[in-house]
Each structure stands twice: as structure tokens, then as C-alpha cells.
Design a protein around this motif. Sequence first.
Motif, PDB file in Angstrom:
ATOM      1  N   GLY A  29      16.865  41.415  62.834  1.00 27.01           N
ATOM      2  CA  GLY A  29      16.185  40.515  61.243  1.00 27.01           C
ATOM      3  C   GLY A  29      15.118  40.222  62.091  1.00 27.01           C
ATOM      4  O   GLY A  29      14.907  40.418  62.903  1.00 27.01           O
ATOM      5  N   GLY A  30      14.184  39.529  61.507  1.00 25.95           N
ATOM      6  CA  GLY A  30      12.761  38.913  62.186  1.00 25.95           C
ATOM      7  C   GLY A  30      11.881  40.523  63.280  1.00 25.95           C
ATOM      8  O   GLY A  30      11.447  39.925  64.024  1.00 25.95           O
ATOM      9  N   GLY A  31      11.503  41.105  61.839  1.00 26.21           N
ATOM     10  CA  GLY A  31      11.132  42.543  62.371  1.00 26.21           C
ATOM     11  C   GLY A  31      11.795  43.108  63.031  1.00 26.21           C
ATOM     12  O   GLY A  31      11.711  44.772  64.007  1.00 26.21           O
ATOM     13  N   VAL A  32      12.671  42.638  63.557  1.00 33.85           N
ATOM     14  CA  VAL A  32      14.263  44.080  64.434  1.00 33.85           C
ATOM     15  C   VAL A  32      15.112  45.129  63.185  1.00 33.85           C
ATOM     16  O   VAL A  32      15.964  44.392  63.054  1.00 33.85           O
ATOM     17  CB  VAL A  32      14.379  43.714  65.657  1.00 33.85           C
ATOM     18  N   LYS A  33      15.231  46.090  63.302  1.00 33.44           N
ATOM     19  CA  LYS A  33      16.231  46.372  62.865  1.00 33.44           C
ATOM     20  C   LYS A  33      17.607  47.539  63.707  1.00 33.44           C
ATOM     21  O   LYS A  33      17.099  47.822  64.983  1.00 33.44           O
ATOM     22  CB  LYS A  33      15.412  47.895  62.080  1.00 33.44           C
ATOM     23  N   GLU A  34      18.314  47.670  63.044  1.00 33.66           N
ATOM     24  CA  GLU A  34      19.371  48.717  63.775  1.00 33.66           C
ATOM     25  C   GLU A  34      19.135  49.708  64.091  1.00 33.66           C
ATOM     26  O   GLU A  34      19.033  50.100  65.654  1.00 33.66           O
ATOM     27  CB  GLU A  34      20.591  48.763  62.568  1.00 33.66           C
ATOM     28  N   GLN A  35      17.884  50.784  64.189  1.00 33.99           N
ATOM     29  CA  GLN A  35      17.285  52.081  65.013  1.00 33.99           C
ATOM     30  C   GLN A  35      16.111  51.749  65.828  1.00 33.99           C
ATOM     31  O   GLN A  35      16.722  51.913  67.085  1.00 33.99           O
ATOM     32  CB  GLN A  35      16.011  52.471  63.498  1.00 33.99           C
ATOM     33  N   ASP A  36      15.935  49.813  65.905  1.00 31.01           N
ATOM     34  CA  ASP A  36      15.437  49.417  67.304  1.00 31.01           C
ATOM     35  C   ASP A  36      16.172  49.051  68.256  1.00 31.01           C
ATOM     36  O   ASP A  36      16.090  49.359  69.401  1.00 31.01           O
ATOM     37  CB  ASP A  36      14.506  48.253  66.761  1.00 31.01           C
ATOM     38  N   CYS A  37      17.363  48.852  67.928  1.00 27.66           N
ATOM     39  CA  CYS A  37      18.522  48.699  68.617  1.00 27.66           C
ATOM     40  C   CYS A  37      18.667  49.977  70.013  1.00 27.66           C
ATOM     41  O   CYS A  37      19.149  50.442  70.463  1.00 27.66           O
ATOM     42  CB  CYS A  37      20.114  47.860  68.155  1.00 27.66           C
ATOM     43  N   LEU A  80      20.998  44.703  80.189  1.00 29.66           N
ATOM     44  CA  LEU A  80      20.149  43.360  79.897  1.00 29.66           C
ATOM     45  C   LEU A  80      18.856  43.748  80.306  1.00 29.66           C
ATOM     46  O   LEU A  80      17.964  43.630  79.539  1.00 29.66           O
ATOM     47  CB  LEU A  80      19.984  42.889  82.274  1.00 29.66           C
ATOM     48  N   GLN A  81      17.983  44.773  80.263  1.00 22.80           N
ATOM     49  CA  GLN A  81      17.425  45.626  79.749  1.00 22.80           C
ATOM     50  C   GLN A  81      17.277  46.052  78.716  1.00 22.80           C
ATOM     51  O   GLN A  81      15.848  46.606  78.391  1.00 22.80           O
ATOM     52  CB  GLN A  81      17.060  47.240  81.207  1.00 22.80           C
ATOM     53  N   GLY A  82      17.864  46.449  78.227  1.00 15.17           N
ATOM     54  CA  GLY A  82      17.864  46.381  76.863  1.00 15.17           C
ATOM     55  C   GLY A  82      17.690  45.684  76.020  1.00 15.17           C
ATOM     56  O   GLY A  82      17.485  45.376  74.752  1.00 15.17           O
ATOM     57  N   LEU A  83      18.368  44.278  76.220  1.00 16.25           N
ATOM     58  CA  LEU A  83      18.788  43.597  76.074  1.00 16.25           C
ATOM     59  C   LEU A  83      17.404  42.348  75.826  1.00 16.25           C
ATOM     60  O   LEU A  83      16.271  42.027  75.593  1.00 16.25           O
ATOM     61  CB  LEU A  83      19.585  41.907  76.487  1.00 16.25           C
ATOM     62  N   VAL A  84      15.824  42.806  77.004  1.00 12.65           N
ATOM     63  CA  VAL A  84      14.859  42.349  77.277  1.00 12.65           C
ATOM     64  C   VAL A  84      13.669  43.179  76.571  1.00 12.65           C
ATOM     65  O   VAL A  84      12.597  43.002  75.852  1.00 12.65           O
ATOM     66  CB  VAL A  84      14.391  43.086  78.344  1.00 12.65           C
ATOM     67  N   VAL A  85      14.392  44.689  75.814  1.00 11.74           N
ATOM     68  CA  VAL A  85      13.211  45.723  74.401  1.00 11.74           C
ATOM     69  C   VAL A  85      13.817  44.275  73.709  1.00 11.74           C
ATOM     70  O   VAL A  85      12.534  44.469  72.926  1.00 11.74           O
ATOM     71  CB  VAL A  85      13.686  46.762  75.014  1.00 11.74           C
ATOM     72  N   LEU A  86      14.784  44.253  73.610  1.00 10.97           N
ATOM     73  CA  LEU A  86      15.268  43.925  72.409  1.00 10.97           C
ATOM     74  C   LEU A  86      14.135  42.415  71.882  1.00 10.97           C
ATOM     75  O   LEU A  86      13.754  41.690  70.685  1.00 10.97           O
ATOM     76  CB  LEU A  86      16.406  43.684  71.490  1.00 10.97           C
ATOM     77  N   ALA A  87      14.397  41.280  72.780  1.00 15.65           N
ATOM     78  CA  ALA A  87      13.971  40.281  73.102  1.00 15.65           C
ATOM     79  C   ALA A  87      11.647  40.317  73.007  1.00 15.65           C
ATOM     80  O   ALA A  87      11.205  39.569  71.735  1.00 15.65           O
ATOM     81  CB  ALA A  87      13.994  39.676  74.389  1.00 15.65           C
ATOM     82  N   THR A  88      11.349  41.513  73.259  1.00 18.60           N
ATOM     83  CA  THR A  88      10.358  41.736  73.466  1.00 18.60           C
ATOM     84  C   THR A  88       9.834  42.254  71.590  1.00 18.60           C
ATOM     85  O   THR A  88       8.642  41.994  71.124  1.00 18.60           O
ATOM     86  CB  THR A  88       9.871  42.990  74.692  1.00 18.60           C
ATOM     87  N   LYS A  89      10.608  43.068  71.670  1.00 15.07           N
ATOM     88  CA  LYS A  89      10.736  43.387  69.869  1.00 15.07           C
ATOM     89  C   LYS A  89      11.046  42.432  68.791  1.00 15.07           C
ATOM     90  O   LYS A  89       9.557  42.208  67.667  1.00 15.07           O
ATOM     91  CB  LYS A  89      11.367  44.847  69.628  1.00 15.07           C
TER      92      LYS A  89
END
Length: 155
Positions: free
Chosen positions: A82-90, A111-120
Amino acid sequence: DDKSLYTGTHSDGKSLRERTESRKSTAINAILTPDGEEATPALLKKVFGGDLRQAFGDYCDKEDSMDNKYFTKLAKDCGFIGGGVKEQDCDLAFAKVKDKEARRIGYTQFLQGLVVLATKRGMSLEEVRERVSSSQGPILTGTVAEKNKFHDDKS
């Protein structure tokens, strides 16, 4: 093709050599934090510490690594979807941090994946740490069957 018109520069006025040299300062697939810093293992350790190891273990399904299904599940449970992040972004974040032939990721890649999601999503890394560390593990939901008079009647 008239070779006399070729100037050796691109539309931005830089030659190929100048463009290549400017890109060498950051890695090709560098993962950047919302602040624009490269997410190195040292930075991840400084920001997250070992706070998220328990949550990582809860979502690993009895292994020492996590697959895409549980990475997306964690993102849903912690409210990153939500907030611009979709399941496809994960899915894309998972694909970006995993090794080329691997199907699972380790703790540093997590942790790097969490950083990518946080940036998105535009979140701070501290907020990500708080959300994930307060997670109680996978939230399991299921369906409950409706009453059926032919099945439920035990007389």
C-alpha cells in the motif's frame, strides 16, 4: 549511414568514456537507502543491528533462509503493501537482492530487500526496523465453513 555526421557524443554531450567513468562510482545494482547512501553490510548492521533476526527466523519456515513467498508475507503483515507499494514490488525487491541462481535469501539480503521496499515506500529505515521488530510472526488467516444442516446434524 553518413559517418561524417557522427560526433562521438550522446544526447547529453558526454562521450561514452565519460558516461562509463561517472557510473563506476556506484555499483551497477547498488541498493540505495531512502537517503541516497549505498546499503552496505556495515550500514545495515549499524541501522538494524540484530533487532530483526527474530522476525527473520519467524518467517523462514524452519530454515536459515527465506523464500519470496514469506518475504511478501512479511511485507503484508508489517504494512509495507500500500502507499505506492504492490505485491509485485516485493517480488522485484526479492529478485534484486537474491543471488542469480538462488531461490532463497539470507539475513543480509533480507535487510537489503527491506531497504528496497523502504525506498519505494518513502519510509525511514528506523520506521522499517520498528515495524518488522514488532511483528509477532506470520499472521495466519483462513476461512470458516458455513453451517451445513446435512453435515452438522449428528442425530
